[in-house]
Design a protein around this motif. Structure first.
Motif, PDB file in Angstrom:
ATOM      1  N   SER A   1       5.235  -1.361  -3.125  1.00  0.00           N
ATOM      2  CA  SER A   1       4.244  -2.168  -3.836  1.00  0.00           C
ATOM      3  C   SER A   1       2.859  -1.600  -3.626  1.00  0.00           C
ATOM      4  O   SER A   1       2.571  -0.973  -2.604  1.00  0.00           O
ATOM      5  CB  SER A   1       4.294  -3.628  -3.378  1.00  0.00           C
ATOM      6  N   ASP A   2       1.991  -1.819  -4.605  1.00  0.00           N
ATOM      7  CA  ASP A   2       0.600  -1.382  -4.534  1.00  0.00           C
ATOM      8  C   ASP A   2      -0.122  -2.002  -5.725  1.00  0.00           C
ATOM      9  O   ASP A   2       0.503  -2.675  -6.550  1.00  0.00           O
ATOM     10  CB  ASP A   2       0.498   0.150  -4.566  1.00  0.00           C
ATOM     11  N   ILE A   3      -1.437  -1.754  -5.816  1.00  0.00           N
ATOM     12  CA  ILE A   3      -2.189  -2.212  -6.979  1.00  0.00           C
ATOM     13  C   ILE A   3      -2.507  -1.043  -7.907  1.00  0.00           C
ATOM     14  O   ILE A   3      -3.234  -1.195  -8.881  1.00  0.00           O
ATOM     15  CB  ILE A   3      -3.500  -2.912  -6.567  1.00  0.00           C
TER      16      ILE A   3
ATOM     17  N   PHE B   1      -2.043 -14.373  -1.878  1.00  0.00           N
ATOM     18  CA  PHE B   1      -0.919 -14.848  -1.068  1.00  0.00           C
ATOM     19  C   PHE B   1       0.289 -15.182  -1.935  1.00  0.00           C
ATOM     20  O   PHE B   1       1.425 -14.822  -1.594  1.00  0.00           O
ATOM     21  CB  PHE B   1      -1.345 -16.075  -0.257  1.00  0.00           C
ATOM     22  N   LYS B   2       0.075 -15.859  -3.056  1.00  0.00           N
ATOM     23  CA  LYS B   2       1.196 -16.269  -3.894  1.00  0.00           C
ATOM     24  C   LYS B   2       1.895 -15.075  -4.529  1.00  0.00           C
ATOM     25  O   LYS B   2       3.109 -15.085  -4.722  1.00  0.00           O
ATOM     26  CB  LYS B   2       0.723 -17.254  -4.976  1.00  0.00           C
ATOM     27  N   CYS B   3       1.136 -14.032  -4.823  1.00  0.00           N
ATOM     28  CA  CYS B   3       1.731 -12.800  -5.350  1.00  0.00           C
ATOM     29  C   CYS B   3       2.687 -12.192  -4.329  1.00  0.00           C
ATOM     30  O   CYS B   3       3.830 -11.853  -4.648  1.00  0.00           O
ATOM     31  CB  CYS B   3       0.635 -11.807  -5.711  1.00  0.00           C
ATOM     32  N   LEU B   4       2.231 -12.090  -3.069  1.00  0.00           N
ATOM     33  CA  LEU B   4       3.091 -11.558  -2.016  1.00  0.00           C
ATOM     34  C   LEU B   4       4.283 -12.472  -1.761  1.00  0.00           C
ATOM     35  O   LEU B   4       5.413 -12.004  -1.554  1.00  0.00           O
ATOM     36  CB  LEU B   4       2.293 -11.395  -0.720  1.00  0.00           C
ATOM     37  N   GLN B   5       4.027 -13.762  -1.772  1.00  0.00           N
ATOM     38  CA  GLN B   5       5.097 -14.738  -1.538  1.00  0.00           C
ATOM     39  C   GLN B   5       6.192 -14.613  -2.579  1.00  0.00           C
ATOM     40  O   GLN B   5       7.391 -14.656  -2.263  1.00  0.00           O
ATOM     41  CB  GLN B   5       4.505 -16.138  -1.550  1.00  0.00           C
TER      42      GLN B   5
ATOM     43  N   SER C   1      12.182   6.584  -8.725  1.00  0.00           N
ATOM     44  CA  SER C   1      12.733   6.736  -7.371  1.00  0.00           C
ATOM     45  C   SER C   1      13.310   5.445  -6.813  1.00  0.00           C
ATOM     46  O   SER C   1      14.091   5.483  -5.862  1.00  0.00           O
ATOM     47  CB  SER C   1      11.651   7.265  -6.419  1.00  0.00           C
ATOM     48  N   GLY C   2      12.917   4.283  -7.366  1.00  0.00           N
ATOM     49  CA  GLY C   2      13.431   3.013  -6.853  1.00  0.00           C
ATOM     50  C   GLY C   2      12.508   1.865  -7.205  1.00  0.00           C
ATOM     51  O   GLY C   2      11.512   2.048  -7.911  1.00  0.00           O
ATOM     52  N   PRO C   3      12.792   0.652  -6.710  1.00  0.00           N
ATOM     53  CA  PRO C   3      12.002  -0.518  -7.075  1.00  0.00           C
ATOM     54  C   PRO C   3      10.528  -0.375  -6.720  1.00  0.00           C
ATOM     55  O   PRO C   3      10.183   0.029  -5.610  1.00  0.00           O
ATOM     56  CB  PRO C   3      12.650  -1.648  -6.253  1.00  0.00           C
ATOM     57  N   TYR C   4       9.664  -0.714  -7.681  1.00  0.00           N
ATOM     58  CA  TYR C   4       8.224  -0.713  -7.484  1.00  0.00           C
ATOM     59  C   TYR C   4       7.650  -1.950  -8.159  1.00  0.00           C
ATOM     60  O   TYR C   4       7.996  -2.246  -9.310  1.00  0.00           O
ATOM     61  CB  TYR C   4       7.579   0.541  -8.071  1.00  0.00           C
ATOM     62  N   VAL C   5       6.785  -2.685  -7.447  1.00  0.00           N
ATOM     63  CA  VAL C   5       6.185  -3.890  -8.008  1.00  0.00           C
ATOM     64  C   VAL C   5       4.686  -3.906  -7.716  1.00  0.00           C
ATOM     65  O   VAL C   5       4.225  -3.297  -6.744  1.00  0.00           O
ATOM     66  CB  VAL C   5       6.820  -5.183  -7.436  1.00  0.00           C
ATOM     67  N   PHE C   6       3.933  -4.597  -8.570  1.00  0.00           N
ATOM     68  CA  PHE C   6       2.527  -4.830  -8.304  1.00  0.00           C
ATOM     69  C   PHE C   6       2.411  -5.818  -7.154  1.00  0.00           C
ATOM     70  O   PHE C   6       3.038  -6.885  -7.179  1.00  0.00           O
ATOM     71  CB  PHE C   6       1.844  -5.407  -9.551  1.00  0.00           C
TER      72      PHE C   6
ATOM     73  N   GLY D   1       0.820  -1.207   0.000  1.00  0.00           N
ATOM     74  CA  GLY D   1       0.000   0.000   0.000  1.00  0.00           C
ATOM     75  C   GLY D   1       0.851   1.253   0.000  1.00  0.00           C
ATOM     76  O   GLY D   1       0.519   2.257   0.626  1.00  0.00           O
ATOM     77  N   SER D   2       1.948   1.213  -0.750  1.00  0.00           N
ATOM     78  CA  SER D   2       2.980   2.249  -0.608  1.00  0.00           C
ATOM     79  C   SER D   2       2.638   3.569  -1.285  1.00  0.00           C
ATOM     80  O   SER D   2       3.368   4.544  -1.117  1.00  0.00           O
ATOM     81  CB  SER D   2       4.310   1.738  -1.175  1.00  0.00           C
ATOM     82  N   LEU D   3       1.549   3.625  -2.050  1.00  0.00           N
ATOM     83  CA  LEU D   3       1.190   4.881  -2.707  1.00  0.00           C
ATOM     84  C   LEU D   3       0.168   5.678  -1.901  1.00  0.00           C
ATOM     85  O   LEU D   3      -0.364   6.673  -2.384  1.00  0.00           O
ATOM     86  CB  LEU D   3       0.653   4.606  -4.117  1.00  0.00           C
ATOM     87  N   GLY D   4      -0.086   5.267  -0.670  1.00  0.00           N
ATOM     88  CA  GLY D   4      -0.956   6.021   0.217  1.00  0.00           C
ATOM     89  C   GLY D   4      -0.215   7.155   0.895  1.00  0.00           C
ATOM     90  O   GLY D   4       0.924   7.489   0.546  1.00  0.00           O
ATOM     91  N   GLN D   5      -0.844   7.729   1.925  1.00  0.00           N
ATOM     92  CA  GLN D   5      -0.304   8.921   2.574  1.00  0.00           C
ATOM     93  C   GLN D   5       1.079   8.697   3.169  1.00  0.00           C
ATOM     94  O   GLN D   5       1.941   9.571   3.094  1.00  0.00           O
ATOM     95  CB  GLN D   5      -1.255   9.395   3.677  1.00  0.00           C
ATOM     96  N   LEU D   6       1.312   7.535   3.764  1.00  0.00           N
ATOM     97  CA  LEU D   6       2.562   7.310   4.479  1.00  0.00           C
ATOM     98  C   LEU D   6       3.620   6.602   3.631  1.00  0.00           C
ATOM     99  O   LEU D   6       4.810   6.729   3.902  1.00  0.00           O
ATOM    100  CB  LEU D   6       2.304   6.483   5.747  1.00  0.00           C
ATOM    101  N   GLY D   7       3.199   5.845   2.632  1.00  0.00           N
ATOM    102  CA  GLY D   7       4.122   4.957   1.937  1.00  0.00           C
ATOM    103  C   GLY D   7       5.254   5.636   1.209  1.00  0.00           C
ATOM    104  O   GLY D   7       6.421   5.233   1.324  1.00  0.00           O
ATOM    105  N   THR D   8       4.944   6.680   0.440  1.00  0.00           N
ATOM    106  CA  THR D   8       5.998   7.334  -0.335  1.00  0.00           C
ATOM    107  C   THR D   8       7.017   8.008   0.577  1.00  0.00           C
ATOM    108  O   THR D   8       8.223   7.955   0.324  1.00  0.00           O
ATOM    109  CB  THR D   8       5.397   8.366  -1.303  1.00  0.00           C
TER     110      THR D   8
END
Length: 344
Positions: free
Chosen positions: A57-59, A80-84, A69-74, A32-39
């Motif tokens: 990461s975010d959707i 669960f398998k996506c996060l894993q 700015s750096g690594p970003y992934v969906f 949820g890195s594109l929310g208020q605190l993530g960036t």
């Protein structure tokens, strides 16, 4: 290799405990890195541990600036398998779990809030247990309810919130403690108050009026507040919030008497922040039109007792209301000047 710096306000950290024994910095995933605190947190952690060691990461489709700015992934927390795959591929050590629907938005779509805030959390907790991750999950003043003492609200007290957001956060606190005691999971959690930042637009939360007022003032708009003028709530400026998160992440295990702590910096009402803002914009027009968020605010703490965080791991805030107003207007002025330059 990026080196961490010892904060001048805190003497509880010893050496480089949060680095690997071979000297490598931790590798950190932020959901949820594109929310208020993530960036903001990604920027802070990349300064301390190196750009490539912090994976956002975010959707949501990221902007060019985020990608540069750096690594970003969906990352879908409901998969669960996506996060894993992310944890394994990027060799993650720490997981900061921001993905959640906030208070007012959650009340509008309870089934979705249950999926995101509870089912998503279950995936994160189980994954963290499986791969021995240090996991941070934020909680909130919304984890308290009308039966809680409101002034002050201590670290340990009756909670019983009346929103699905608050219920999901209490669930997260208790589940994290259970995983810690049952499986030895290194779970860490802070209950944040309203967080004020110039980096993102207000997102529908109950405390977002305290962000909106700065935008309206600097844009010359009338400010309409959806809370009553005397509604007092705990708040903190985002720099204090992010620093408290990092300090909790790296605090020595032996200093943590609890897995969840209150943290705060100040408490104020709409009429008090209006008075502070009018020192910068004397002609600001203000009206009050309470809506459904007033019922939420009436069940939340007025003053947060964060003495345990201050005692156990040395938490200290830096920004009060006046200092926060100054830096908010400084930042927003710069943003508007930059936008005007680009527009020309």
């Amino acid at each position: 290799m990026a080196h961490c710096t010892r904060p001048s306000v805190n003497t509880h950290y010893i050496g480089r405990r949060h680095y690997h024994s071979n000297g490598d910095p931790p590798r950190i995933l932020i959901t949820g890195s594109l929310g208020q605190l993530g960036t903001g947190l990604a920027r802070l952690l990349r300064e301390k541990y190196g750009i490539e060691n912090v994976i956002m990461s975010d959707i949501v489709k990221p902007t060019k600036d985020i990608v540069k700015s750096g690594p970003y992934v969906f990352g879908d927390i409901l998969d669960f398998k996506c996060l894993q795959e992310i944890v394994v591929t990027y060799r993650i050590d720490w997981l900061v779990h921001f993905s959640a629907l906030l208070s007012a938005i959650g009340e509008q779509n309870v089934p979705l809030a249950i999926r995101v805030n509870i089912e998503g959390l279950h995936n994160v907790m189980e994954l963290s247990k499986q791969y021995n991750l240090r996991v941070f999950v934020p909680s909130t003043i919304g984890a308290f309810g009308p039966d809680s003492p409101r002034n002050p609200t201590p670290n340990i007290t009756i909670q019983r919130p009346r929103t699905i957001y608050g219920v999901s956060k209490v669930h997260g606190e208790l589940l994290g403690e259970y995983y810690h005691h049952k499986f030895g999971l290194d779970f860490r959690c802070l209950r944040f108050p309203g967080v004020i930042s110039s980096d993102t637009q207000p997102g529908g939360g109950t405390t977002d009026y305290a962000v909106q007022i700065f935008h309206d003032a600097i844009e010359g708009k009338d400010f309409e507040c959806y809370l009553k003028p005397t509604t007092r709530l705990p708040m903190m400026y985002i720099d204090d919030c992010l620093r408290s998160l990092w300090e909790m992440l790296v605090a020595p295990e032996e200093s943590l008497r609890r897995r969840t702590y209150n943290v705060t910096a100040m408490s104020f009402s709409p009429e008090e922040i209006v008075s502070a803002v009018r020192k910068h914009f004397p002609n600001l027009s203000v009206s009050y039109k309470p809506d459904s968020r007033q019922y939420i605010a009436d069940t939340w703490p007025e003053v947060f007792d964060d003495s345990e965080a201050r005692q156990d791991w040395g938490w200290r805030h830096q920004y009060n209301l006046e200092a926060m107003c100054q830096i908010m207007f400084d930042n927003l002025h710069r943003q508007h000047q930059l936008e005007a330059t680009v527009a020309r």
